[in-house]
Design an enzyme around this catalytic site. Structure first.
Site, mmCIF file in Angstrom:
data_model
loop_
_atom_site.group_PDB
_atom_site.id
_atom_site.type_symbol
_atom_site.label_atom_id
_atom_site.label_comp_id
_atom_site.label_asym_id
_atom_site.label_seq_id
_atom_site.Cartn_x
_atom_site.Cartn_y
_atom_site.Cartn_z
ATOM 1 C CE LYS A 59 -60.665 97.873 6.920
ATOM 2 N NZ LYS A 59 -59.340 97.350 7.141
ATOM 3 C CE1 TYR A 181 -63.356 95.218 7.446
ATOM 4 C CE2 TYR A 181 -62.836 93.017 8.287
ATOM 5 C CZ TYR A 181 -62.424 94.257 7.815
ATOM 6 O OH TYR A 181 -61.082 94.522 7.708
ATOM 7 C CB VAL A 251 -53.563 92.178 3.799
ATOM 8 C CG1 VAL A 251 -53.262 93.005 5.028
ATOM 9 C CG2 VAL A 251 -54.959 91.603 3.846
HETATM 10 O O1 DON Z 1 -59.609 92.526 8.415
HETATM 11 C C1 DON Z 1 -58.730 91.804 7.981
HETATM 12 O O2 DON Z 1 -57.988 91.250 8.752
HETATM 13 C C2 DON Z 1 -58.521 91.560 6.500
HETATM 14 N N1 DON Z 1 -59.499 90.719 5.935
HETATM 15 C C3 DON Z 1 -58.365 92.799 5.703
HETATM 16 C C4 DON Z 1 -57.373 93.721 6.250
HETATM 17 C C5 DON Z 1 -56.551 94.497 5.277
HETATM 18 O O3 DON Z 1 -56.561 94.368 4.083
HETATM 19 C C6 DON Z 1 -55.622 95.421 5.929
HETATM 20 N N2 DON Z 1 -54.830 96.083 4.979
HETATM 21 N N3 DON Z 1 -53.736 96.352 4.775
#
Ligand code: DON
Length: 423
Positions: A59, A181, A251
């Site tokens: 991001k 994204y 994540v």
């Molecule tokens: O947007 C999402 O759900 C995931 N691909 C990435 C989100 C993420 O890494 C949030 N972080 N802690």
């Protein structure tokens, strides 16, 4: 680094992300730490060769690219910079404008992705990947399996993208934005890559390994500010007070931290806490910050010692006297103010004044302006001869009428005077 890793390796709490199989099947004991200095030296310990996907760590980099493409105003029109205090996938849109609260949560990241220029969907995607590669200093690739799974489960992100479309925060096809994204989340990296990416931001946007200038300083400052206030989601306040390093988590279990002017840091350990931040990653950063004094607010000590010497010297052959001011260190606002104050409080008592900046490490813009003003005021005084010893031209070029003497003959006369110099 070994010590930190050994001590934190026993922590066995947290759960790996389980919304897609590629993340849920990962070995929870994997653990790696990398640090890259702003001159490009890389240290790493643990499972540093393991690849994982960037996820939300992408991001801030897309934000930096959007800032490049649209300028600050253009980006702020569509994405705000207020911490949301909410989870990363919350539908945090401002009630009136529909603007996402910040670019570090999914709503803001989707809107940010849509701000990246591209002649079509594929071009936009490629530009994002090329930009990450330039920041990392090697050609990064997508993990296709992770991307396929992300796309199969991206219902919430699709819902957010349609809300953004409805509020006219994004134009065109919301589906394309979710695809792009999700692709940026699926870029495969190691902790070494992330440490170099972080070090590029720490180094003012210049990749310390390839020396390519990849992010403008203004975009670096904006991106790091948003990371500091919003990078760790609903634990942002905790993070800033206990760790004090602008950071971003993902994540997959990675956390990237940037200490401006010093180092980029990356940790990887998949089990997450309830905020979605790596449990061991957070503890590792806490340890590093405390042990190595990395908290941004406990940073630089007060400026002192910028004037290493100020003395009156006798010149050879009875040629009179000169007041010599030797300046050292990296001169920023506070250092330049100290120097200017010295000239105001203790004006030189000789007609000849020499300012020697040959031992300074550098001047930032405001320090340069202040010292040039000191020189200008000295030179405007009657019967004053001002010499500047500035072989690296730290203070920049001068027009003919404002040019101080170069002092070349003064050090020579000083050297000849030898032991006559009274310090
Ligand atoms: O947007 C999402 O759900 C995931 N691909 C990435 C989100 C993420 O890494 C949030 N972080 N802690």
């Amino acid at each position: 680094m070994d010590e930190v890793l050994n001590e934190c390796a026993d922590i066995a709490v947290g759960h790996v992300a389980d919304y897609i199989p590629q993340l849920s099947e990962v070995d929870p004991s994997l653990y790696a730490l990398a640090v890259c200095t702003v001159d490009g030296h890389l240290y790493h310990v643990g499972d540093a060769g393991t690849e994982f996907t960037m996820q939300s760590i992408a991001k801030p980099f897309t934000y930096a690219l959007a800032l490049h493409d649209q300028g600050l105003e253009g980006v702020l029109e569509k994405v705000d910079v207020e911490p949301s205090g909410e989870a990363y996938n919350e539908i945090s849109l401002e009630p009136d404008s529909g603007r996402p609260r910040n670019p570090m949560i999914n709503a803001g990241a989707l809107a940010t992705y849509a701000l990246v220029h591209g002649s079509d969907a594929a071009h936009r995607r490629q530009r994002v990947l090329d930009f990450y590669s330039a920041v990392a200093g090697r050609d990064l690739e997508l993990n296709g399996d992770v991307l396929d799974s992300e796309l199969k489960t991206a219902f919430r992100n699709r819902a957010i993208a349609y809300l953004l479309r409805n509020a006219e925060i994004i134009g065109g096809d919301p589906g394309e934005v979710v695809d792009g994204y999700s692709a940026q989340c699926s870029v495969s990296v190691t902790v070494d890559d992330l440490a170099v990416m972080a070090a590029t931001l720490a180094n003012g946007g210049v990749n310390p390994v390839t020396h390519a200038h990849v992010v403008e300083p203004g975009a670096v400052r904006q991106t790091l500010s948003v990371m500091l206030t919003c990078g760790m989601y609903d634990s942002a306040g905790d993070w800033v007070t206990s760790v004090g390093i602008p950071a971003k988590s993902g994540v997959s279990g990675a956390i990237l931290g940037v200490l401006p002017g010093q180092v980029g840091i990356a940790v990887y350990s998949p089990p997450l806490d309830k905020h979605g931040n790596s449990v061991r990653g957070v503890v590792t950063f806490e340890r590093l910050s405390a042990d190595m004094g990395l908290h941004i607010m406990s940073g630089p000590k007060a400026t002192s010692g910028v004037m290493s010497e100020a003395y009156v010297a006798d010149l050879a052959d009875g040629a009179g006297q000169v007041s010599v001011y030797e300046i050292q260190g990296d001169i920023r606002f506070a250092g330049a103010e100290l120097i200017a104050r010295e000239f105001i409080d203790n004006p030189p008592q000789t007609s000849r004044v020499m300012i020697d900046v040959s031992r300074a490490g550098g001047f930032d813009d405001v320090a340069r302006r202040i010292i040039r003003e000191v020189l200008r005021r000295l030179m405007s005084q009657q019967d004053r001869d001002v010499y500047l010893v500035d072989p690296d031209e730290y203070l920049g070029a001068y027009s003919e009428e404002e040019e101080p003497g170069d002092g070349a003959d003064v050090p020579e006369m000083l050297a000849e005077a030898g032991d006559l110099i009274n310090e």
